[in-house]
Scaffold this motif. Structure first.
Motif, mmCIF file in Angstrom:
data_model
loop_
_atom_site.group_PDB
_atom_site.id
_atom_site.type_symbol
_atom_site.label_atom_id
_atom_site.label_comp_id
_atom_site.label_asym_id
_atom_site.label_seq_id
_atom_site.Cartn_x
_atom_site.Cartn_y
_atom_site.Cartn_z
ATOM 1 N N SER A 53 -7.438 -25.172 29.941
ATOM 2 C CA SER A 53 -7.668 -25.755 28.551
ATOM 3 C C SER A 53 -6.865 -25.870 27.461
ATOM 4 O O SER A 53 -6.577 -24.530 26.990
ATOM 5 N N ALA A 54 -6.402 -26.863 26.658
ATOM 6 C CA ALA A 54 -5.783 -26.533 25.446
ATOM 7 C C ALA A 54 -6.536 -26.192 24.266
ATOM 8 O O ALA A 54 -6.391 -25.749 23.313
ATOM 9 N N TYR A 55 -8.085 -26.251 24.720
ATOM 10 C CA TYR A 55 -9.029 -25.901 23.544
ATOM 11 C C TYR A 55 -9.260 -24.508 23.311
ATOM 12 O O TYR A 55 -10.011 -24.189 22.709
ATOM 13 N N TYR A 56 -8.412 -23.740 24.068
ATOM 14 C CA TYR A 56 -8.510 -22.253 24.368
ATOM 15 C C TYR A 56 -7.878 -21.584 23.130
ATOM 16 O O TYR A 56 -7.809 -20.346 22.808
ATOM 17 N N GLY A 57 -7.013 -22.499 22.349
ATOM 18 C CA GLY A 57 -5.933 -21.786 21.331
ATOM 19 C C GLY A 57 -6.299 -20.816 20.771
ATOM 20 O O GLY A 57 -5.800 -19.472 20.622
ATOM 21 N N PRO A 58 -7.223 -21.122 19.726
ATOM 22 C CA PRO A 58 -7.795 -19.980 18.799
ATOM 23 C C PRO A 58 -8.186 -18.782 19.510
ATOM 24 O O PRO A 58 -8.055 -17.710 18.800
ATOM 25 N N PHE A 59 -8.793 -19.049 20.727
ATOM 26 C CA PHE A 59 -9.270 -17.711 21.246
ATOM 27 C C PHE A 59 -8.112 -16.518 21.521
ATOM 28 O O PHE A 59 -8.419 -15.396 21.371
ATOM 29 N N ARG A 60 -7.029 -17.127 21.782
ATOM 30 C CA ARG A 60 -5.924 -16.222 22.155
ATOM 31 C C ARG A 60 -5.582 -15.319 21.114
ATOM 32 O O ARG A 60 -5.275 -14.182 21.207
ATOM 33 N N GLU A 61 -5.921 -15.753 19.872
ATOM 34 C CA GLU A 61 -5.685 -14.853 18.788
ATOM 35 C C GLU A 61 -6.822 -13.972 18.631
ATOM 36 O O GLU A 61 -6.620 -12.811 18.422
ATOM 37 N N SER B 2 -4.985 -12.227 23.861
ATOM 38 C CA SER B 2 -5.020 -12.225 25.201
ATOM 39 C C SER B 2 -3.922 -13.380 25.601
ATOM 40 O O SER B 2 -4.046 -13.829 26.782
ATOM 41 N N THR B 3 -3.075 -13.723 24.781
ATOM 42 C CA THR B 3 -2.048 -14.847 25.191
ATOM 43 C C THR B 3 -1.122 -14.149 26.170
ATOM 44 O O THR B 3 -0.620 -12.936 26.199
ATOM 45 N N PRO B 4 -0.964 -14.800 27.448
ATOM 46 C CA PRO B 4 -0.028 -14.213 28.567
ATOM 47 C C PRO B 4 1.283 -14.074 28.047
ATOM 48 O O PRO B 4 1.874 -15.010 27.269
ATOM 49 N N SER B 5 1.809 -13.252 28.478
ATOM 50 C CA SER B 5 3.180 -12.941 28.032
ATOM 51 C C SER B 5 4.237 -13.861 28.916
ATOM 52 O O SER B 5 5.352 -13.863 28.503
ATOM 53 N N PHE B 6 3.831 -14.402 29.957
ATOM 54 C CA PHE B 6 4.587 -15.323 30.644
ATOM 55 C C PHE B 6 3.929 -16.422 31.182
ATOM 56 O O PHE B 6 2.756 -16.274 31.563
ATOM 57 N N GLY B 7 4.170 -17.492 31.761
ATOM 58 C CA GLY B 7 3.406 -18.425 32.241
ATOM 59 C C GLY B 7 1.991 -18.910 31.593
ATOM 60 O O GLY B 7 1.995 -18.960 30.174
ATOM 61 N N ASP B 8 1.287 -19.272 32.404
ATOM 62 C CA ASP B 8 -0.193 -19.784 31.932
ATOM 63 C C ASP B 8 -1.170 -19.311 32.810
ATOM 64 O O ASP B 8 -0.690 -18.737 33.876
ATOM 65 N N SER C 142 -7.881 -29.851 34.505
ATOM 66 C CA SER C 142 -8.753 -30.643 33.593
ATOM 67 C C SER C 142 -9.064 -32.106 34.425
ATOM 68 O O SER C 142 -10.158 -32.733 33.706
ATOM 69 N N ALA C 143 -8.470 -32.460 35.152
ATOM 70 C CA ALA C 143 -8.696 -33.854 35.747
ATOM 71 C C ALA C 143 -9.606 -33.866 36.951
ATOM 72 O O ALA C 143 -10.306 -34.890 37.307
ATOM 73 N N ASN C 144 -10.168 -32.752 37.310
ATOM 74 C CA ASN C 144 -10.891 -32.439 38.511
ATOM 75 C C ASN C 144 -12.464 -32.525 38.166
ATOM 76 O O ASN C 144 -12.897 -31.603 37.470
ATOM 77 N N SER D 58 -13.419 -22.158 21.182
ATOM 78 C CA SER D 58 -12.754 -22.048 19.920
ATOM 79 C C SER D 58 -11.963 -23.281 19.495
ATOM 80 O O SER D 58 -11.819 -23.185 18.138
ATOM 81 N N GLY D 59 -11.200 -23.903 20.105
ATOM 82 C CA GLY D 59 -10.526 -25.305 19.644
ATOM 83 C C GLY D 59 -11.511 -25.988 19.075
ATOM 84 O O GLY D 59 -11.302 -26.904 18.141
ATOM 85 N N GLU D 60 -12.588 -26.300 19.670
ATOM 86 C CA GLU D 60 -13.686 -27.421 19.269
ATOM 87 C C GLU D 60 -14.326 -26.782 18.122
ATOM 88 O O GLU D 60 -14.492 -27.729 17.105
ATOM 89 N N TYR D 61 -14.567 -25.568 17.984
ATOM 90 C CA TYR D 61 -14.778 -24.955 16.432
ATOM 91 C C TYR D 61 -13.749 -25.159 15.499
ATOM 92 O O TYR D 61 -14.083 -25.767 14.502
ATOM 93 N N ALA D 62 -12.380 -24.788 15.779
ATOM 94 C CA ALA D 62 -11.608 -25.005 14.926
ATOM 95 C C ALA D 62 -11.259 -26.454 14.300
ATOM 96 O O ALA D 62 -11.169 -26.655 13.030
ATOM 97 N N MET D 63 -11.575 -27.547 15.172
ATOM 98 C CA MET D 63 -11.138 -28.860 14.572
ATOM 99 C C MET D 63 -12.273 -28.984 13.735
ATOM 100 O O MET D 63 -12.159 -29.777 12.754
ATOM 101 N N VAL D 64 -13.490 -28.886 13.743
ATOM 102 C CA VAL D 64 -14.631 -29.060 12.849
ATOM 103 C C VAL D 64 -14.311 -28.388 11.630
ATOM 104 O O VAL D 64 -14.570 -29.020 10.577
ATOM 105 N N LYS D 65 -14.132 -27.175 11.770
ATOM 106 C CA LYS D 65 -13.804 -26.311 10.658
ATOM 107 C C LYS D 65 -12.599 -26.999 9.831
ATOM 108 O O LYS D 65 -12.668 -27.184 8.302
ATOM 109 N N ALA D 66 -11.571 -27.396 10.352
ATOM 110 C CA ALA D 66 -10.526 -27.870 9.741
ATOM 111 C C ALA D 66 -11.060 -29.026 8.930
ATOM 112 O O ALA D 66 -10.571 -29.454 8.023
ATOM 113 N N ALA D 67 -11.728 -30.156 9.798
ATOM 114 C CA ALA D 67 -11.998 -31.455 9.263
ATOM 115 C C ALA D 67 -12.882 -31.405 8.118
ATOM 116 O O ALA D 67 -12.867 -32.137 7.271
#
Length: 335
Positions: free
Chosen positions: A208-216, A220-226, A234-236, A284-293
């Motif tokens: 999920s793209a919603y994990y973005g802030p958690f990497r910070e 734990s951001t992968p050094s290559f790939g995903d 996410s479609a399943n 984290s992404g769900e949280y960050a969007m609320v905080k930003a808004a």
């Protein structure tokens, strides 16, 4: 006799039950309480550290000597549980620091159990925070493609889980989405004398793209790939049900759907089909969007948060892992 609806007036008036705040309370179908909340905590190496996470306002990395401040606040607010993540000083290709008896999560568990023995301590079991490449286990190369070695990771997960149990963890929560992880951990815990320690499996964890802030937060951001070769598409949705069924068959006591907000249909299906305790991770992404808004004055943060958390309950969640837990507990206590 003439009835009101004969004159064009509605016979059914659902608004009658919305006319008074106390009446609305009496007929409310789902209730969010502090007892539903689990608060994630990030424990960092070093000393005298309470560092705010830039992309997650109000969330912090704590060194062990200051973790007690966060624990005291959690206890004072009546939040029943925390979920621990550790960021070690040294990382390597296999994430060896994850299983050390004096590791950062193991020491955090001991500290919490001394300070607040009644607090339920859940530990995240994975390797992405501990490996120097940021993936969830040791790597292997096949036909020129590098990926996580699933089967080599399983005994390491069991070793990590046992070290957490020895430290006093109440619940083990494997998050790496390795095939067979629950069976390996259950066997390891049982063989080490911890048959009573339950497993909360991240059974339906989506890429999920919603994990973005958690990497910070967890560095734990992968050094290559995903992580799409082991986390779900996410479609399943049918696949999520199969994953949950497998983990329950392997010995999981509770299961999780992650993320929460865009996957409430999965929560509903899991609860309806298996009738087991279900957790959601309000990520984290769900949280960050609320905080930003909220920071821009675009939304009413309190109402948005409580409405969202209640929505998770309505979908079938029994417990909610959320970075909003401290604020939500204050709001719920305040009425």
């Amino acid at each position: 006799m003439t009835f009101p609806h004969d004159a064009g007036h509605p016979l059914h008036r659902p608004r009658r039950l919305r006319s008074h705040s106390r009446l609305r309370d009496l007929v409310r179908e789902h209730r969010l309480t502090v007892d539903d909340l689990i608060y994630p905590l990030f424990v960092y190496h070093g000393t005298n550290l309470r560092r705010e996470i830039r992309s997650m306002p109000g969330q912090y990395q704590f060194s062990l000597d200051r973790l007690g401040e966060a624990v005291a606040e959690v206890v004072e607010l009546g939040i029943p549980s925390v979920l621990l993540f550790g960021i070690p000083e040294h990382k390597d290709a296999t994430g060896s620091a994850a299983s050390q008896e004096q590791g950062i999560v193991q020491e955090a568990v001991r500290l919490i159990k001394r300070q607040a023995p009644e607090l339920l301590v859940i530990t995240d079991v994975c390797f992405c925070e501990y490996t120097d490449h940021g993936h969830c286990g040791p790597l292997t190369e096949t036909a020129g493609r590098v990926d996580v070695d699933n089967d080599a990771t399983l005994p390491l997960l069991a070793e990590q889980a046992v070290s957490h149990a020895r430290a006093g963890a109440d619940v083990i929560a494997p998050s790496g989405m390795m095939d067979g992880m629950v069976a390996a951990i259950r066997s390891g815990l049982d063989g080490a004398g911890f048959p009573g320690v339950p497993i909360l499996s991240y059974a339906a964890k989506f890429a999920s793209a919603y994990y973005g802030p958690f990497r910070e937060a967890a560095e734990s951001t992968p050094s290559f790939g995903d992580r799409r070769t082991y986390q779900m598409d996410s479609a399943n949705s049918d696949e999520a049900i199969r994953e949950v069924e497998i983990d329950l068959a392997e010995g999981a006591d509770m299961v999780m759907v992650k993320p929460a907000l865009a996957y409430m249909d999965i929560v509903r299906r899991v609860k309806a089909e298996f009738r087991v305790p279900v957790a959601v991770y309000n990520v984290s992404g769900e949280y960050a969007m609320v905080k930003a808004a909220a920071a821009n004055g675009w939304i009413d943060e309190r109402r948005i948060v409580l409405e969202t958390l209640t929505g998770f309950k309505r979908a079938g969640a029994d417990m909610i892992i959320t970075y909003h837990a401290l604020d939500a507990a204050r709001w719920l206590r305040g009425g």
